[in-house]
Design a protein around this motif. Structure first.
Motif, PDB file in Angstrom:
ATOM      1  N   PHE A 101      54.176 -58.154 -75.750  1.00 40.77           N
ATOM      2  CA  PHE A 101      54.189 -57.272 -74.585  1.00 40.77           C
ATOM      3  C   PHE A 101      55.301 -57.684 -73.625  1.00 40.77           C
ATOM      4  CE2 PHE A 101      49.848 -57.575 -76.106  1.00 40.77           C
ATOM      5  CZ  PHE A 101      49.444 -56.252 -76.168  1.00 40.77           C
ATOM      6  N   ILE A 102      55.900 -56.672 -72.991  1.00 42.92           N
ATOM      7  CA  ILE A 102      56.916 -56.886 -71.960  1.00 42.92           C
ATOM      8  C   ILE A 102      56.571 -55.982 -70.787  1.00 42.92           C
ATOM      9  CG2 ILE A 102      59.357 -56.628 -71.337  1.00 42.92           C
ATOM     10  CD1 ILE A 102      60.033 -57.077 -74.303  1.00 42.92           C
ATOM     11  N   VAL A 103      56.745 -56.491 -69.578  1.00 45.59           N
ATOM     12  CA  VAL A 103      56.552 -55.660 -68.384  1.00 45.59           C
ATOM     13  C   VAL A 103      57.864 -55.587 -67.608  1.00 45.59           C
ATOM     14  CG1 VAL A 103      55.621 -57.562 -66.987  1.00 45.59           C
ATOM     15  CG2 VAL A 103      55.115 -55.226 -66.347  1.00 45.59           C
ATOM     16  N   LEU A 104      58.250 -54.367 -67.254  1.00 45.56           N
ATOM     17  CA  LEU A 104      59.412 -54.083 -66.415  1.00 45.56           C
ATOM     18  C   LEU A 104      58.910 -53.515 -65.091  1.00 45.56           C
ATOM     19  CD1 LEU A 104      60.916 -54.219 -69.243  1.00 45.56           C
ATOM     20  CD2 LEU A 104      62.440 -52.504 -68.299  1.00 45.56           C
ATOM     21  N   PRO A 105      59.806 -53.241 -64.156  1.00 48.89           N
ATOM     22  CA  PRO A 105      59.362 -52.658 -62.899  1.00 48.89           C
ATOM     23  C   PRO A 105      58.548 -51.373 -63.110  1.00 48.89           C
ATOM     24  CG  PRO A 105      61.585 -53.437 -62.644  1.00 48.89           C
ATOM     25  CD  PRO A 105      61.242 -53.566 -64.104  1.00 48.89           C
ATOM     26  N   GLY A 106      57.562 -51.212 -62.258  1.00 47.52           N
ATOM     27  CA  GLY A 106      56.699 -50.039 -62.292  1.00 47.52           C
ATOM     28  C   GLY A 106      55.694 -50.118 -61.169  1.00 47.52           C
ATOM     29  N   GLY A 107      54.788 -49.179 -61.152  1.00 49.64           N
ATOM     30  CA  GLY A 107      53.787 -49.095 -60.093  1.00 49.64           C
ATOM     31  C   GLY A 107      52.428 -49.595 -60.540  1.00 49.64           C
ATOM     32  N   ILE A 108      51.380 -48.981 -59.981  1.00 47.83           N
ATOM     33  CA  ILE A 108      50.027 -49.482 -60.227  1.00 47.83           C
ATOM     34  C   ILE A 108      49.610 -49.356 -61.691  1.00 47.83           C
ATOM     35  CG2 ILE A 108      49.245 -49.197 -57.852  1.00 47.83           C
ATOM     36  CD1 ILE A 108      47.836 -46.618 -58.701  1.00 47.83           C
ATOM     37  N   GLY A 109      50.056 -48.313 -62.373  1.00 46.82           N
ATOM     38  CA  GLY A 109      49.716 -48.176 -63.787  1.00 46.82           C
ATOM     39  C   GLY A 109      50.325 -49.292 -64.622  1.00 46.82           C
ATOM     40  N   THR A 110      51.576 -49.603 -64.341  1.00 46.70           N
ATOM     41  CA  THR A 110      52.265 -50.693 -65.038  1.00 46.70           C
ATOM     42  C   THR A 110      51.551 -52.013 -64.797  1.00 46.70           C
ATOM     43  OG1 THR A 110      54.376 -49.543 -64.835  1.00 46.70           O
ATOM     44  CG2 THR A 110      54.465 -51.930 -65.216  1.00 46.70           C
ATOM     45  N   LEU A 111      51.215 -52.278 -63.549  1.00 49.69           N
ATOM     46  CA  LEU A 111      50.533 -53.535 -63.222  1.00 49.69           C
ATOM     47  C   LEU A 111      49.157 -53.612 -63.866  1.00 49.69           C
ATOM     48  CD1 LEU A 111      51.570 -53.853 -59.483  1.00 49.69           C
ATOM     49  CD2 LEU A 111      52.324 -55.306 -61.381  1.00 49.69           C
ATOM     50  N   GLU A 112      48.444 -52.499 -63.862  1.00 47.12           N
ATOM     51  CA  GLU A 112      47.106 -52.489 -64.452  1.00 47.12           C
ATOM     52  C   GLU A 112      47.175 -52.780 -65.945  1.00 47.12           C
ATOM     53  OE1 GLU A 112      43.662 -50.883 -66.493  1.00 47.12           O
ATOM     54  OE2 GLU A 112      45.617 -49.930 -66.524  1.00 47.12           O
ATOM     55  N   GLU A 113      48.118 -52.159 -66.644  1.00 45.06           N
ATOM     56  CA  GLU A 113      48.263 -52.395 -68.079  1.00 45.06           C
ATOM     57  C   GLU A 113      48.656 -53.841 -68.361  1.00 45.06           C
ATOM     58  OE1 GLU A 113      49.672 -47.945 -69.519  1.00 45.06           O
ATOM     59  OE2 GLU A 113      51.151 -49.293 -68.645  1.00 45.06           O
ATOM     60  N   PHE A 114      49.599 -54.350 -67.598  1.00 42.04           N
ATOM     61  CA  PHE A 114      50.048 -55.729 -67.760  1.00 42.04           C
ATOM     62  C   PHE A 114      48.898 -56.715 -67.557  1.00 42.04           C
ATOM     63  CE2 PHE A 114      51.433 -59.202 -64.776  1.00 42.04           C
ATOM     64  CZ  PHE A 114      51.714 -60.147 -65.751  1.00 42.04           C
ATOM     65  N   PHE A 115      48.171 -56.570 -66.456  1.00 43.85           N
ATOM     66  CA  PHE A 115      47.090 -57.515 -66.184  1.00 43.85           C
ATOM     67  C   PHE A 115      45.971 -57.415 -67.216  1.00 43.85           C
ATOM     68  CE2 PHE A 115      48.910 -58.129 -61.912  1.00 43.85           C
ATOM     69  CZ  PHE A 115      48.899 -59.516 -61.895  1.00 43.85           C
ATOM     70  N   GLU A 116      45.707 -56.216 -67.720  1.00 40.83           N
ATOM     71  CA  GLU A 116      44.689 -56.091 -68.757  1.00 40.83           C
ATOM     72  C   GLU A 116      45.130 -56.814 -70.030  1.00 40.83           C
ATOM     73  OE1 GLU A 116      41.709 -52.769 -69.579  1.00 40.83           O
ATOM     74  OE2 GLU A 116      43.438 -52.245 -70.837  1.00 40.83           O
ATOM     75  N   ALA A 117      46.382 -56.618 -70.452  1.00 37.20           N
ATOM     76  CA  ALA A 117      46.877 -57.292 -71.657  1.00 37.20           C
ATOM     77  C   ALA A 117      46.842 -58.810 -71.487  1.00 37.20           C
ATOM     78  CB  ALA A 117      48.292 -56.824 -71.985  1.00 37.20           C
ATOM     79  N   TRP A 118      47.206 -59.290 -70.311  1.00 38.42           N
ATOM     80  CA  TRP A 118      47.192 -60.734 -70.052  1.00 38.42           C
ATOM     81  C   TRP A 118      45.753 -61.259 -70.021  1.00 38.42           C
ATOM     82  CZ3 TRP A 118      48.797 -63.533 -64.946  1.00 38.42           C
ATOM     83  CH2 TRP A 118      49.060 -64.889 -65.194  1.00 38.42           C
TER      84      TRP A 118
END
Length: 182
Positions: A101-118
């Protein structure tokens, strides 16, 4: 070849460096023979990254819920567009198709997906590496906050160390590939 799930904004953001970084990541993934897996949008950073990966000859898989396809946000020029019923199925499908998984800049959806994967990684539900592409310091405040959660005893150091970060696409991919054993 490994499949990299990238979480990023459906908007372009206010800094042109964000969109250029998304394009560079798309080209770098394709150039290394990796498959890009992402949310399936034709707009924002998402669309720019997908277009760059495809222009460089890469394979791109998008996953999008029906309600967003109906709003005409889907990218129909992908190698594959997987349609799902809802956002929960989207996240599950993205994770199932990913090796990292990789996270780039984004908003609440991006952060939510990232934190769930982590969180899933922390809970042992997968052992796929996760990296933050800290484009122009966008995630620096978040990374510093996460370091403070270790200092305050709410996150163990090993869990924090499992989260990789780099400022450049090639550097982050090198780190993730090393974790994948490539």
């Amino acid at each position: 070849m490994p499949r990299f799930c990238v979480y990023l904004g459906a908007r372009e953001g206010s800094d042109p460096r964000f969109i250029e970084t998304a394009r560079r990541l798309g080209r770098e993934l394709a150039g290394r023979g990796h498959t890009l897996v992402y949310g399936g949008a034709r707009i924002g950073l998402m669309g720019a990254m997908a277009d760059a990966a495809m222009a460089a000859g890469g394979e791109v898989i998008g996953v999008m819920p029906d309600h967003l396809v109906a709003r005409e946000q889907a990218h129909h020029g992908l190698t594959e567009l997987i349609r799902v019923r809802n956002m929960h199925e989207r996240k599950s499908s993205l994770a199932a198709h990913a090796d990292a998984f990789i996270v780039l800049p984004g908003g609440i959806g991006t952060l939510e997906e990232f934190f769930e994967a982590w969180t899933w990684h922390y809970l042992g539900l997968h052992d796929k590496p996760i990296g933050v592409l800290d484009c122009d310091g966008f995630y620096r405040p978040l990374l510093e906050f996460l370091d403070s959660t270790v200092e305050h005893g709410f996150l163990n150091a090993h869990t924090r160390d499992e989260l990789l970060d780099a400022a450049e696409p090639a550097e982050l991919l090198d780190l993730l590939e090393a974790r994948l054993g490539r």
